[in-house]
Design a protein around this motif. Structure first.
Motif, PDB file in Angstrom:
ATOM      1  N   GLY A  11       0.810  -1.213   0.000  1.00  0.00           N
ATOM      2  CA  GLY A  11       0.000   0.000   0.000  1.00  0.00           C
ATOM      3  C   GLY A  11       0.837   1.255   0.000  1.00  0.00           C
ATOM      4  O   GLY A  11       1.597   1.511   0.945  1.00  0.00           O
ATOM      5  N   GLY A  12       0.709   2.043  -1.081  1.00  0.00           N
ATOM      6  CA  GLY A  12       1.492   3.279  -1.202  1.00  0.00           C
ATOM      7  C   GLY A  12       0.648   4.515  -0.990  1.00  0.00           C
ATOM      8  O   GLY A  12       0.846   5.541  -1.637  1.00  0.00           O
ATOM      9  N   GLY A  13      -0.324   4.433  -0.073  1.00  0.00           N
ATOM     10  CA  GLY A  13      -1.049   5.638   0.346  1.00  0.00           C
ATOM     11  C   GLY A  13      -0.264   6.305   1.471  1.00  0.00           C
ATOM     12  O   GLY A  13       0.880   5.921   1.768  1.00  0.00           O
ATOM     13  N   THR A  15      -0.607   6.096   4.630  1.00  0.00           N
ATOM     14  CA  THR A  15      -0.279   5.200   5.740  1.00  0.00           C
ATOM     15  C   THR A  15       0.923   4.316   5.390  1.00  0.00           C
ATOM     16  O   THR A  15       1.879   4.213   6.162  1.00  0.00           O
ATOM     17  CB  THR A  15      -1.494   4.321   6.103  1.00  0.00           C
ATOM     18  N   ARG A  35       0.125  -1.105  -6.044  1.00  0.00           N
ATOM     19  CA  ARG A  35      -0.367  -1.592  -7.340  1.00  0.00           C
ATOM     20  C   ARG A  35      -0.529  -0.484  -8.381  1.00  0.00           C
ATOM     21  O   ARG A  35      -0.683  -0.758  -9.568  1.00  0.00           O
ATOM     22  CB  ARG A  35      -1.688  -2.325  -7.160  1.00  0.00           C
ATOM     23  N   MET A  40      -2.397   6.661  -4.995  1.00  0.00           N
ATOM     24  CA  MET A  40      -3.387   6.477  -6.058  1.00  0.00           C
ATOM     25  C   MET A  40      -4.715   5.952  -5.494  1.00  0.00           C
ATOM     26  O   MET A  40      -5.737   5.934  -6.166  1.00  0.00           O
ATOM     27  CB  MET A  40      -2.840   5.500  -7.085  1.00  0.00           C
ATOM     28  N   THR A  42      -7.165   6.031  -1.793  1.00  0.00           N
ATOM     29  CA  THR A  42      -7.941   7.094  -1.138  1.00  0.00           C
ATOM     30  C   THR A  42      -7.074   8.315  -0.834  1.00  0.00           C
ATOM     31  O   THR A  42      -7.556   9.448  -0.880  1.00  0.00           O
ATOM     32  CB  THR A  42      -8.572   6.539   0.144  1.00  0.00           C
ATOM     33  N   PHE A  46      -9.013  12.412  -1.848  1.00  0.00           N
ATOM     34  CA  PHE A  46      -9.655  12.883  -0.620  1.00  0.00           C
ATOM     35  C   PHE A  46      -9.799  14.398  -0.685  1.00  0.00           C
ATOM     36  O   PHE A  46      -9.604  15.007  -1.728  1.00  0.00           O
ATOM     37  CB  PHE A  46      -8.884  12.382   0.606  1.00  0.00           C
ATOM     38  N   HIS A  51      -7.012  18.165   9.107  1.00  0.00           N
ATOM     39  CA  HIS A  51      -8.044  18.507  10.101  1.00  0.00           C
ATOM     40  C   HIS A  51      -7.443  19.070  11.380  1.00  0.00           C
ATOM     41  O   HIS A  51      -6.444  18.556  11.881  1.00  0.00           O
ATOM     42  CB  HIS A  51      -8.809  17.242  10.502  1.00  0.00           C
ATOM     43  N   TYR A 168       2.920  -2.677  -8.783  1.00  0.00           N
ATOM     44  CA  TYR A 168       2.936  -4.108  -8.454  1.00  0.00           C
ATOM     45  C   TYR A 168       1.706  -4.441  -7.612  1.00  0.00           C
ATOM     46  O   TYR A 168       1.573  -3.958  -6.489  1.00  0.00           O
ATOM     47  CB  TYR A 168       4.207  -4.489  -7.688  1.00  0.00           C
ATOM     48  N   ALA A 204      -1.116  -2.028   4.589  1.00  0.00           N
ATOM     49  CA  ALA A 204      -1.571  -0.646   4.812  1.00  0.00           C
ATOM     50  C   ALA A 204      -2.412  -0.287   3.593  1.00  0.00           C
ATOM     51  O   ALA A 204      -2.138   0.687   2.908  1.00  0.00           O
ATOM     52  CB  ALA A 204      -0.384   0.293   4.980  1.00  0.00           C
ATOM     53  N   THR A 205      -3.396  -1.120   3.317  1.00  0.00           N
ATOM     54  CA  THR A 205      -4.137  -1.002   2.060  1.00  0.00           C
ATOM     55  C   THR A 205      -5.513  -0.357   2.248  1.00  0.00           C
ATOM     56  O   THR A 205      -6.381  -0.501   1.377  1.00  0.00           O
ATOM     57  CB  THR A 205      -4.282  -2.387   1.388  1.00  0.00           C
ATOM     58  N   GLY A 206      -5.704   0.356   3.340  1.00  0.00           N
ATOM     59  CA  GLY A 206      -6.913   1.151   3.526  1.00  0.00           C
ATOM     60  C   GLY A 206      -8.186   0.346   3.291  1.00  0.00           C
ATOM     61  O   GLY A 206      -8.402  -0.712   3.898  1.00  0.00           O
ATOM     62  N   TRP A 208      -8.910  -1.518   0.997  1.00  0.00           N
ATOM     63  CA  TRP A 208      -8.633  -2.833   0.393  1.00  0.00           C
ATOM     64  C   TRP A 208      -8.076  -3.801   1.448  1.00  0.00           C
ATOM     65  O   TRP A 208      -7.678  -4.917   1.120  1.00  0.00           O
ATOM     66  CB  TRP A 208      -7.649  -2.684  -0.770  1.00  0.00           C
ATOM     67  N   GLY A 225     -16.484   3.512   2.435  1.00  0.00           N
ATOM     68  CA  GLY A 225     -17.462   4.608   2.441  1.00  0.00           C
ATOM     69  C   GLY A 225     -17.137   5.605   1.340  1.00  0.00           C
ATOM     70  O   GLY A 225     -16.210   6.418   1.468  1.00  0.00           O
TER      71      GLY A 225
HETATM   72  C1  LIG Z   1     -14.110  11.637   0.171  1.00  0.00           C
HETATM   73  C2  LIG Z   1     -13.070  11.560   1.232  1.00  0.00           C
HETATM   74  C3  LIG Z   1     -12.567  12.709   1.800  1.00  0.00           C
HETATM   75  C4  LIG Z   1     -11.598  12.634   2.789  1.00  0.00           C
HETATM   76  N1  LIG Z   1     -11.096  13.773   3.305  1.00  0.00           N
HETATM   77  C5  LIG Z   1     -10.119  13.719   4.226  1.00  0.00           C
HETATM   78  C6  LIG Z   1      -9.512  14.910   4.675  1.00  0.00           C
HETATM   79  O1  LIG Z   1      -9.844  15.993   4.219  1.00  0.00           O
HETATM   80  N2  LIG Z   1      -8.526  14.798   5.598  1.00  0.00           N
HETATM   81  C7  LIG Z   1      -8.110  13.596   6.100  1.00  0.00           C
HETATM   82  O2  LIG Z   1      -7.243  13.590   6.959  1.00  0.00           O
HETATM   83  N3  LIG Z   1      -8.657  12.452   5.668  1.00  0.00           N
HETATM   84  C8  LIG Z   1      -9.632  12.478   4.732  1.00  0.00           C
HETATM   85  N4  LIG Z   1     -10.178  11.328   4.254  1.00  0.00           N
HETATM   86  C9  LIG Z   1      -9.689  10.044   4.759  1.00  0.00           C
HETATM   87  C10 LIG Z   1      -8.346   9.704   4.137  1.00  0.00           C
HETATM   88  O3  LIG Z   1      -8.324  10.066   2.783  1.00  0.00           O
HETATM   89  C11 LIG Z   1      -8.013   8.235   4.270  1.00  0.00           C
HETATM   90  O4  LIG Z   1      -8.265   7.795   5.567  1.00  0.00           O
HETATM   91  C12 LIG Z   1      -6.539   7.972   3.953  1.00  0.00           C
HETATM   92  O5  LIG Z   1      -6.167   8.596   2.754  1.00  0.00           O
HETATM   93  C13 LIG Z   1      -6.279   6.489   3.862  1.00  0.00           C
HETATM   94  O6  LIG Z   1      -4.916   6.312   3.545  1.00  0.00           O
HETATM   95  P1  LIG Z   1      -4.328   4.865   3.445  1.00  0.00           P
HETATM   96  O7  LIG Z   1      -2.907   4.990   3.069  1.00  0.00           O
HETATM   97  O8  LIG Z   1      -4.634   4.102   4.689  1.00  0.00           O
HETATM   98  O9  LIG Z   1      -5.169   4.190   2.271  1.00  0.00           O
HETATM   99  P2  LIG Z   1      -5.021   4.453   0.704  1.00  0.00           P
HETATM  100  O10 LIG Z   1      -4.585   5.808   0.412  1.00  0.00           O
HETATM  101  O11 LIG Z   1      -6.271   3.974   0.064  1.00  0.00           O
HETATM  102  O12 LIG Z   1      -3.823   3.493   0.319  1.00  0.00           O
HETATM  103  C14 LIG Z   1      -3.996   2.112   0.164  1.00  0.00           C
HETATM  104  C15 LIG Z   1      -3.173   1.696  -1.029  1.00  0.00           C
HETATM  105  O13 LIG Z   1      -3.143   0.282  -1.116  1.00  0.00           O
HETATM  106  C16 LIG Z   1      -3.037  -0.039  -2.491  1.00  0.00           C
HETATM  107  N5  LIG Z   1      -3.432  -1.423  -2.694  1.00  0.00           N
HETATM  108  C17 LIG Z   1      -4.655  -1.968  -2.527  1.00  0.00           C
HETATM  109  N6  LIG Z   1      -4.630  -3.262  -2.848  1.00  0.00           N
HETATM  110  C18 LIG Z   1      -3.359  -3.546  -3.243  1.00  0.00           C
HETATM  111  C19 LIG Z   1      -2.727  -4.714  -3.722  1.00  0.00           C
HETATM  112  N7  LIG Z   1      -3.382  -5.876  -3.874  1.00  0.00           N
HETATM  113  N8  LIG Z   1      -1.405  -4.648  -4.046  1.00  0.00           N
HETATM  114  C20 LIG Z   1      -0.705  -3.479  -3.916  1.00  0.00           C
HETATM  115  N9  LIG Z   1      -1.276  -2.336  -3.467  1.00  0.00           N
HETATM  116  C21 LIG Z   1      -2.590  -2.373  -3.140  1.00  0.00           C
HETATM  117  C22 LIG Z   1      -4.002   0.952  -3.148  1.00  0.00           C
HETATM  118  O14 LIG Z   1      -3.727   1.108  -4.525  1.00  0.00           O
HETATM  119  C23 LIG Z   1      -3.759   2.204  -2.343  1.00  0.00           C
HETATM  120  O15 LIG Z   1      -2.842   3.082  -2.963  1.00  0.00           O
HETATM  121  C24 LIG Z   1     -11.138  11.374   3.237  1.00  0.00           C
HETATM  122  C25 LIG Z   1     -11.618  10.217   2.639  1.00  0.00           C
HETATM  123  C26 LIG Z   1     -12.565  10.302   1.636  1.00  0.00           C
HETATM  124  C27 LIG Z   1     -13.058   9.063   0.979  1.00  0.00           C
END
Ligand SMILES: Cc1cc2nc3c(=O)[nH]c(=O)nc-3n(C[C@H](O)[C@H](O)[C@H](O)COP(=O)(O)OP(=O)(O)OC[C@H]3O[C@@H](n4cnc5c(N)ncnc54)[C@H](O)[C@@H]3O)c2cc1C
Length: 546
Positions: A11-13, A15, A35, A40, A42, A46, A51, A168, A204-206, A208, A225
């Protein structure tokens, strides 16, 4: 291809990038698989809000406290990615007046600096706000550029020896004798397979997270959501404006670079990769925007998109996802599911990603028997060479003083040919969207109408790729831009779309170009039968991938 590492992060978000940096800083050998491109999921879809926590003070004080704590930290560790816009909570004629006092008191209880200001002061600061607003509170909200933040996180991790592989897709998680031993990933462009052996796997795939857990035989439900946002073609406000009411649809207007973004909705979807933006969501955003800014609908909507919140709670959620906590959860699958060497971090907010990473790596240390303190809260990130805080005004100044030279390729965001060439030399993918994420090419009012074919030509020349591959890169990019405008096509935006179609289809014959299909030979655009994928201007597939 085979690799091995101590800790593997999927997961390259925000987190995952945060976890990678923390691991590297604590001296672990670590590798990240994503991937798509960085941010790419959430994190790239966003609202862009750092906040203050004010949004959650009355219904989720734990999440509110996490937000203000991290809001303070991130301003110190990644100042290049954060704009200190400040924030306002305002009581419009549609909001419950009694909520304001509760909001004020709850902010104080959660340690969020809050100050009531007069309406005259509010209007002096934000002249376009509704003059019938009755109360206004100042809080320390800010905004962030997620691409810059995640790039700096992986760059800082790389400086400490970490590795990141993008495009990947993890398709298998191998479990032997009750413990994860390795994963298999497939390159999403070349199809090449990669096996990575690891001592410990962090997902750390949010949204997913449930899918990856299932690959390891664990049953985890992460609610997805969906939230829809609309970017308006003008920076209507310079301060983040929140409605002073319990969290609701369309209650926040965020200035992001040159635009203002209104959002969001909250709708549960069953698959984080498969959802549509519906008309009622767009209409609602426009109507709610009008309540904060009376002339809102007179501005042109530029683009609509949606992201999926990762929402987790052990107990099943009811129908309203706004009731599910925004706090984060760390799962140790050894104790929860009997699968060792595997943890999942999910839920939370973008703004809490560093804290989520810290808790995760604390657990990694415990599981691997290492005692290494976290230092990410006090370390300013390293920036890739040449990176500074971006503003359009600053780019204009550099152009006018001759510091930025060469042909202007994207007039909206002032991107020059040398900038594109430098970027292409740095990355080994042929994805025009990577140029967009890095340089903001194609993000302005024409949504790539004038710059995309120029950028494609430069890519063709510099990457030494075939005309067919270049055509595909061009069409892929336009298709992604197209998804964002189909739901807001009226008025001036419709005219812009017609102009763009005139350029690409009428003038350049894009609908007849031959393209290269990975592993499937070549075809002409319009002949490919994948959900109308290459049929620009025809009913689009509304599945959102980017
Ligand atoms: C509409 C909306 C508005 C928001 N606004 C805010 C805001 O203003 N401020 C705030 O703090 N938060 C906000 N949030 C919440 C915030 O965006 C998320 O909580 C946060 O971005 C999640 O980050 P993450 O790294 O955990 O997940 P993600 O950013 O989703 O990263 C997970 C990654 O895992 C990868 N992945 C999934 N499956 C695989 C696989 N099989 N192999 C390889 N990679 C994979 C995905 O491609 C993705 O890049 C908002 C959310 C939404 C939906």
């Amino acid at each position: 291809m085979k690799k091995s590492t101590e800790v593997l992060v999927i997961g390259g978000g925000a987190t995952g990038c945060g976890v990678l940096f923390d691991l590297a800083q604590r001296g672990f050998k670590c590798l990240l698989l994503e991937r798509g491109a960085l941010s790419m999921g959430t994190s790239g879809r966003f609202h862009g809000l750092v906040h203050s926590g004010g949004r959650y003070v009355t219904n989720d004080p734990e999440a509110a406290r996490e937000c203000i704590e991290e809001n303070r930290v991130l301003r110190q560790t990644m100042p290049h990615a954060i704009e200190d816009t400040g924030g306002l909570f305002v009581t419009t004629p549609w909001d419950p007046p009694e909520f304001a006092d509760r909001f004020y008191k709850s902010c104080q209880e959660c340690g969020i600096p809050v100050q009531e200001i007069s309406i005259a002061e509010m209007l002096a600061r934000e002249p376009l706000l509704n003059p019938n607003i009755s109360r206004a509170f100042d809080v320390p909200d800010a905004t962030v550029d997620t691409w810059e933040a995640c790039r700096a996180l992986v760059h800082s991790a790389k400086m400490l020896g970490a590795e990141t592989l993008i495009y990947y897709d993890v398709v298998e998680v191998l479990v032997e004798n009750g413990a994860v031993t390795s994963v298999v990933a497939r390159h999403t462009i070349t199809g090449e397979e990669l096996t990575v052996e690891c001592d410990l796997l962090v997902s750390a795939t949010g949204a997913w997270g449930g899918q990856i857990a299932r690959l390891a035989g664990c049953d985890v439900t992460v609610y997805a959501g969906k939230g829809t946002m609309v970017a308006m073609n003008y920076r209507i406000v310079n301060t983040v404006v929140n409605r002073c009411l319990p969290p609701d649809d369309g209650d926040i207007l965020v200035p992001v670079r040159t635009v203002a973004v209104i959002g969001t909705t909250s709708v549960r979807v069953m698959d984080p990769d498969d959802y549509v933006i519906t008309d009622w969501e767009i209409k609602l955003m426009m109507d709610e925007g009008e309540k904060m800014v009376p002339a809102f609908k007179k501005f042109r909507p530029l683009r609509a998109w949606a992201g999926v919140r990762p929402l987790y709670q052990e107990k099943a959620a009811g129908t309203d996802l706004r009731d599910v906590t925004r706090a984060y959860t760390l799962l140790d699958h050894a104790t929860r599911d009997g699968v060792d060497n595997f943890v999942t971090i999910t839920g939370g907010k973008w703004v809490t990603h560093r804290q989520m990473a810290e808790r995760t790596v604390d657990l990694v240390c415990k599981k691997l028997g290492a005692e290494r303190p976290c230092r990410t809260a006090t370390t300013q990130l390293e920036l890739p060479e040449g990176k500074t805080y971006y503003t359009l005004g600053e780019r204009l100044k550099r152009l006018e003083t001759g510091e930025l030279s060469g042909q202007l390729i994207c007039e909206c965001e002032l991107v020059t040919r040398p900038q594109i060439e430098a970027n292409l030399a740095h990355y080994d993918t042929n994805v025009i969207n990577d140029l967009r994420r890095d340089l903001r090419l194609g993000m302005g009012p024409c949504q790539g109408g004038f710059c995309t074919y120029r950028a494609a030509g430069i890519m063709h020349e510099h990457k030494n790729i075939s005309a067919r591959e270049t055509n595909k890169a061009l069409v892929d990019f336009l298709q992604e831009r197209w998804k964002g405008i189909t739901s807001i096509m009226w008025g001036r935006q419709l005219r812009q779309a017609q102009l763009d179609e005139g350029i690409f289809v009428g003038l350049l014959g894009l609908d007849k170009l031959p393209v290269e299909l990975s592993g499937a030979g070549t075809a002409r655009i319009g002949e490919v039968e994948t959900e109308g994928y290459y049929e620009l201007g025809v009913e689009p597939s509304m599945t959102m991938h980017d």
